[in-house]
Design a protein around this motif. Structure first.
Motif, PDB file in Angstrom:
ATOM      1  N   ARG A  57      28.041  22.453  19.648  1.00 53.95           N
ATOM      2  CA  ARG A  57      28.943  23.115  20.590  1.00 53.95           C
ATOM      3  C   ARG A  57      28.156  23.763  21.712  1.00 53.95           C
ATOM      4  O   ARG A  57      28.502  23.642  22.899  1.00 53.95           O
ATOM      5  CB  ARG A  57      29.781  24.168  19.860  1.00 53.95           C
ATOM      6  N   ARG A  58      27.094  24.462  21.357  1.00 55.90           N
ATOM      7  CA  ARG A  58      26.303  25.154  22.373  1.00 55.90           C
ATOM      8  C   ARG A  58      25.627  24.170  23.312  1.00 55.90           C
ATOM      9  O   ARG A  58      25.619  24.351  24.538  1.00 55.90           O
ATOM     10  CB  ARG A  58      25.267  26.046  21.689  1.00 55.90           C
ATOM     11  N   ALA A  59      25.052  23.112  22.742  1.00 54.61           N
ATOM     12  CA  ALA A  59      24.403  22.104  23.574  1.00 54.61           C
ATOM     13  C   ALA A  59      25.422  21.415  24.477  1.00 54.61           C
ATOM     14  O   ALA A  59      25.134  21.115  25.647  1.00 54.61           O
ATOM     15  CB  ALA A  59      23.693  21.080  22.692  1.00 54.61           C
ATOM     16  N   ALA A  60      26.622  21.176  23.958  1.00 55.24           N
ATOM     17  CA  ALA A  60      27.671  20.544  24.758  1.00 55.24           C
ATOM     18  C   ALA A  60      28.091  21.440  25.916  1.00 55.24           C
ATOM     19  O   ALA A  60      28.375  20.955  27.020  1.00 55.24           O
ATOM     20  CB  ALA A  60      28.871  20.211  23.880  1.00 55.24           C
ATOM     21  N   ALA A  61      28.147  22.757  25.689  1.00 57.62           N
ATOM     22  CA  ALA A  61      28.508  23.690  26.759  1.00 57.62           C
ATOM     23  C   ALA A  61      27.478  23.657  27.879  1.00 57.62           C
ATOM     24  O   ALA A  61      27.823  23.657  29.068  1.00 57.62           O
ATOM     25  CB  ALA A  61      28.637  25.100  26.196  1.00 57.62           C
ATOM     26  N   VAL A  62      26.196  23.636  27.497  1.00 54.87           N
ATOM     27  CA  VAL A  62      25.134  23.552  28.499  1.00 54.87           C
ATOM     28  C   VAL A  62      25.249  22.247  29.277  1.00 54.87           C
ATOM     29  O   VAL A  62      25.172  22.223  30.517  1.00 54.87           O
ATOM     30  CB  VAL A  62      23.746  23.659  27.831  1.00 54.87           C
ATOM     31  N   ALA A  63      25.451  21.151  28.559  1.00 51.93           N
ATOM     32  CA  ALA A  63      25.572  19.850  29.212  1.00 51.93           C
ATOM     33  C   ALA A  63      26.785  19.791  30.131  1.00 51.93           C
ATOM     34  O   ALA A  63      26.734  19.193  31.216  1.00 51.93           O
ATOM     35  CB  ALA A  63      25.654  18.748  28.154  1.00 51.93           C
ATOM     36  N   ALA A  64      27.885  20.425  29.725  1.00 51.73           N
ATOM     37  CA  ALA A  64      29.110  20.395  30.527  1.00 51.73           C
ATOM     38  C   ALA A  64      28.921  21.141  31.844  1.00 51.73           C
ATOM     39  O   ALA A  64      29.335  20.651  32.916  1.00 51.73           O
ATOM     40  CB  ALA A  64      30.269  21.000  29.734  1.00 51.73           C
TER      41      ALA A  64
ATOM     42  N   LEU B 180      26.345  30.982  30.652  1.00 56.62           N
ATOM     43  CA  LEU B 180      25.681  30.374  29.493  1.00 56.62           C
ATOM     44  C   LEU B 180      24.607  31.261  28.860  1.00 56.62           C
ATOM     45  O   LEU B 180      23.955  30.822  27.917  1.00 56.62           O
ATOM     46  CB  LEU B 180      25.023  29.052  29.905  1.00 56.62           C
ATOM     47  N   THR B 181      24.413  32.473  29.356  1.00 58.63           N
ATOM     48  CA  THR B 181      23.295  33.281  28.860  1.00 58.63           C
ATOM     49  C   THR B 181      23.358  33.480  27.351  1.00 58.63           C
ATOM     50  O   THR B 181      22.382  33.223  26.634  1.00 58.63           O
ATOM     51  CB  THR B 181      23.262  34.642  29.570  1.00 58.63           C
ATOM     52  N   MET B 182      24.493  33.914  26.837  1.00 59.13           N
ATOM     53  CA  MET B 182      24.603  34.159  25.393  1.00 59.13           C
ATOM     54  C   MET B 182      24.630  32.850  24.612  1.00 59.13           C
ATOM     55  O   MET B 182      24.130  32.783  23.483  1.00 59.13           O
ATOM     56  CB  MET B 182      25.848  34.984  25.091  1.00 59.13           C
ATOM     57  N   THR B 183      25.195  31.805  25.206  1.00 61.98           N
ATOM     58  CA  THR B 183      25.200  30.493  24.550  1.00 61.98           C
ATOM     59  C   THR B 183      23.776  29.980  24.382  1.00 61.98           C
ATOM     60  O   THR B 183      23.394  29.495  23.304  1.00 61.98           O
ATOM     61  CB  THR B 183      26.032  29.497  25.374  1.00 61.98           C
ATOM     62  N   LEU B 184      22.980  30.075  25.437  1.00 65.83           N
ATOM     63  CA  LEU B 184      21.585  29.646  25.360  1.00 65.83           C
ATOM     64  C   LEU B 184      20.785  30.525  24.392  1.00 65.83           C
ATOM     65  O   LEU B 184      19.923  30.022  23.655  1.00 65.83           O
ATOM     66  CB  LEU B 184      20.958  29.688  26.753  1.00 65.83           C
ATOM     67  N   THR B 185      21.081  31.827  24.400  1.00 63.00           N
ATOM     68  CA  THR B 185      20.400  32.728  23.474  1.00 63.00           C
ATOM     69  C   THR B 185      20.688  32.339  22.032  1.00 63.00           C
ATOM     70  O   THR B 185      19.778  32.270  21.190  1.00 63.00           O
ATOM     71  CB  THR B 185      20.839  34.182  23.713  1.00 63.00           C
ATOM     72  N   GLY B 186      21.957  32.059  21.728  1.00 63.07           N
ATOM     73  CA  GLY B 186      22.322  31.635  20.386  1.00 63.07           C
ATOM     74  C   GLY B 186      21.701  30.305  20.026  1.00 63.07           C
ATOM     75  O   GLY B 186      21.262  30.088  18.892  1.00 63.07           O
ATOM     76  N   LEU B 187      21.646  29.398  21.002  1.00 64.12           N
ATOM     77  CA  LEU B 187      21.052  28.083  20.769  1.00 64.12           C
ATOM     78  C   LEU B 187      19.600  28.215  20.342  1.00 64.12           C
ATOM     79  O   LEU B 187      19.143  27.517  19.424  1.00 64.12           O
ATOM     80  CB  LEU B 187      21.152  27.256  22.055  1.00 64.12           C
ATOM     81  N   ALA B 188      18.873  29.146  20.955  1.00 64.44           N
ATOM     82  CA  ALA B 188      17.461  29.331  20.628  1.00 64.44           C
ATOM     83  C   ALA B 188      17.263  30.229  19.413  1.00 64.44           C
ATOM     84  O   ALA B 188      16.529  29.878  18.477  1.00 64.44           O
ATOM     85  CB  ALA B 188      16.723  29.920  21.833  1.00 64.44           C
ATOM     86  N   SER B 189      17.935  31.387  19.395  1.00 64.35           N
ATOM     87  CA  SER B 189      17.661  32.371  18.344  1.00 64.35           C
ATOM     88  C   SER B 189      18.175  31.951  16.977  1.00 64.35           C
ATOM     89  O   SER B 189      17.618  32.345  15.949  1.00 64.35           O
ATOM     90  CB  SER B 189      18.268  33.728  18.720  1.00 64.35           C
TER      91      SER B 189
END
Length: 233
Positions: free
Chosen positions: A187-194, A164-173
């Motif tokens: 989508r990004r939040a759903a990936a983290v939740a999943a 999730l590193t790049m997903t979280l980075t995109g979610l914030a940046s």
């Protein structure tokens, strides 16, 4: 930001990669839950290694090599080697099978079978037995390596299913706070939740019921996706 369209590829995804039977994003989110289950099994039940998240596993190898108690170089190297072997197998399937429906179905079917085999081993033998540990490591790491090669080829942004590193980075940046427009926030939040949900459920099952039940659940989820994700739109 709208991503550039992928270059034509005979084995690659269709122009609309999310319109394939069960929508691909939903499929990848379920696979992310499976990854959480598998890493809960491997980290909590197989003596502090990862068999889905290879970033974490490389770090674990470093810790083990430094002599940190509670980590095993042989276990971690077995996981990494089997994951890479699975990725090689996944690449061969992708290049051998022309239709994305067929290679996605093949990968998910193999993943389900390997996870089911790992569940059988876990139910049949004590969790702490050396043969059980190495068998479950090998089977789950190979399965996740093959799947990760397939997911990478599908090329759906923010859903690698194992990290999730790049997903979280995109979610914030790319959030409004970061000066962006909140692109693909759901989508990004759903990936983290999943991944969180898979890890939470997997940890609970490992603690209270051992390795077999979470492995069986992971196998059933992958098998269900193999049957549903590759049908006609």
């Amino acid at each position: 930001m709208t991503p550039e369209p992928p270059e034509p590829d005979a084995t690659g995804p269709d122009p609309d990669p999310e319109a394939r039977g069960v929508r691909l994003v939903r499929v990848l989110l379920v696979l992310t839950v499976v990854s959480g289950l598998i890493d809960a099994v491997s980290f909590l039940g197989l003596r502090h290694i990862f068999t889905a998240n290879m970033t974490g596993n490389v770090l674990v190898i470093g810790f083990a090599a430094a002599g940190v108690p509670g980590f095993s170089v042989p276990h971690s190297v077995t996981s990494l080697g089997c994951f890479l072997a699975g990725a090689v197998a996944g690449g061969r399937v992708i290049h051998a099978v022309g239709s994305h429906r067929l290679w996605a179905r093949t990968t998910l079917t193999v993943e389900s079978a390997l996870l089911a085999a790992a569940a059988v081993v876990a139910f049949a033998a004590p969790d702490e037995a050396s043969g059980t540990v190495y068998s479950v490591i090998a089977l789950t790491a190979f399965a996740l390596g093959m799947r990760t090669a397939t997911v990478r080829k599908l090329g759906v942004a923010d859903l690698p299913t194992t990290v999730l590193t790049m997903t979280l980075t995109g979610l914030a940046s790319e959030s409004h706070a970061g000066g962006g427009h909140g692109t693909r926030f759901r989508r990004r939040a759903a990936a983290v939740a999943a991944l969180f949900a898979g890890a939470l459920l997997g940890a609970w099952l490992v603690i209270h019921h051992g390795l077999g039940p979470p492995l069986l659940l992971a196998a059933l989820l992958s098998g269900a996706l193999a049957l549903t994700a590759s049908g006609r739109p």
